[in-house]
Design a protein around this motif. Structure first.
Motif, PDB file in Angstrom:
ATOM      1  N   ARG A  89      85.966 126.941  80.186  1.00 35.89           N
ATOM      2  CA  ARG A  89      84.686 127.001  80.893  1.00 35.89           C
ATOM      3  C   ARG A  89      83.825 128.162  80.443  1.00 35.89           C
ATOM      4  O   ARG A  89      82.689 128.279  80.866  1.00 35.89           O
ATOM      5  CB  ARG A  89      84.904 127.101  82.401  1.00 35.89           C
ATOM      6  N   THR A  90      84.397 129.042  79.632  1.00 33.80           N
ATOM      7  CA  THR A  90      83.648 130.189  79.103  1.00 33.80           C
ATOM      8  C   THR A  90      83.953 130.295  77.611  1.00 33.80           C
ATOM      9  O   THR A  90      84.935 129.721  77.123  1.00 33.80           O
ATOM     10  CB  THR A  90      84.067 131.511  79.789  1.00 33.80           C
ATOM     11  N   GLU A 150      75.640 125.318  88.584  1.00 33.90           N
ATOM     12  CA  GLU A 150      76.633 126.281  88.105  1.00 33.90           C
ATOM     13  C   GLU A 150      77.348 125.754  86.858  1.00 33.90           C
ATOM     14  O   GLU A 150      77.597 126.495  85.905  1.00 33.90           O
ATOM     15  CB  GLU A 150      77.655 126.568  89.208  1.00 33.90           C
ATOM     16  N   TYR A 151      77.649 124.459  86.849  1.00 33.10           N
ATOM     17  CA  TYR A 151      78.299 123.855  85.685  1.00 33.10           C
ATOM     18  C   TYR A 151      77.443 124.063  84.436  1.00 33.10           C
ATOM     19  O   TYR A 151      77.936 124.521  83.402  1.00 33.10           O
ATOM     20  CB  TYR A 151      78.544 122.356  85.919  1.00 33.10           C
ATOM     21  N   LYS A 154      77.280 127.768  83.261  1.00 31.64           N
ATOM     22  CA  LYS A 154      78.509 128.304  82.680  1.00 31.64           C
ATOM     23  C   LYS A 154      78.908 127.632  81.375  1.00 31.64           C
ATOM     24  O   LYS A 154      79.515 128.257  80.517  1.00 31.64           O
ATOM     25  CB  LYS A 154      79.662 128.158  83.676  1.00 31.64           C
ATOM     26  N   THR A 155      78.618 126.350  81.247  1.00 26.08           N
ATOM     27  CA  THR A 155      79.163 125.629  80.097  1.00 26.08           C
ATOM     28  C   THR A 155      78.211 125.508  78.920  1.00 26.08           C
ATOM     29  O   THR A 155      78.645 125.148  77.830  1.00 26.08           O
ATOM     30  CB  THR A 155      79.621 124.217  80.499  1.00 26.08           C
TER      31      THR A 155
END
Length: 192
Positions: A89-90, A150-151, A154-155
């Protein structure tokens, strides 16, 4: 070794599709959510460490999540490959995964499949799922929209990591389950 990273926002159908891919390619799905639930439920050392951050309302550091993944791989070896769902995810996790696959299996990520679905469709899917899932985060539209935002935040940078390697494939995640499975299989055949 076939190593697939499955991407997509909440409600995109990752979990559903991962099960079909797992069966077809005989490669186990490794879900970050499942790893967390297992470690928390079984009160492992990593679970306790993760809980210490979660109890303070903090994000669990990449290193802890990565160590959960390594622990799982060490206890469930599979030379045929893996389907990674929710990890990485990071960028730090993506780099860690590259290193893990190289060092443990002399392999690499084969392809990253990103399910693309319009936000309004995602919201409707999750609200519908919330009627039967029992998940509190699937019944509140504000929470759903926050999760989707948020997805993307972050992605997006992780997508760049895999695009730079030529391993990023976007798949239209709208249609019948069978149509989407067919699109995913076509993309996988390109790397086999």
């Amino acid at each position: 070794m076939l190593n697939i990273v499955l991407f997509g926002p909440p409600g995109s159908g990752k979990g559903t599709q991962a099960k079909f891919l797992e069966e077809k390619y005989q490669t186990p799905q490794i879900s970050t959510g499942d790893l967390f639930r297992y470690n928390l439920k079984n009160e492992t050392e990593l679970g306790a460490l993760a809980k210490s951050y979660m109890d303070k309302g903090q994000l669990v550091p990449d290193e802890v999540t990565t160590n959960m993944l390594v622990d799982h791989l060490d206890n469930n070896p599979n030379p045929q490959g893996f389907i990674f769902d929710g990890y990485p995810r990071t960028t730090a996790q993506a780099e860690a995964l590259d290193k893990i696959l190289t060092e443990k299996y002399q392999s690499e990520v084969s392809v990253t499949l990103a399910l693309v679905v319009d936000d309004e469709i995602l919201v409707q899917r999750l609200l519908e799922r919330g009627k039967t899932s029992g998940r509190a985060d699937d019944v509140d539209e504000t929470i759903i929209r926050d999760r989707i935002t948020e997805y993307y935040a972050k992605t997006a940078i992780v997508a760049e990591h895999y695009k730079a390697q030529g391993k990023w494939v976007e798949i239209d995640g709208v249609g019948t389950i069978e149509d989407i499975t067919e699109k995913l299989n076509a993309a996988i055949k390109e790397v086999l």
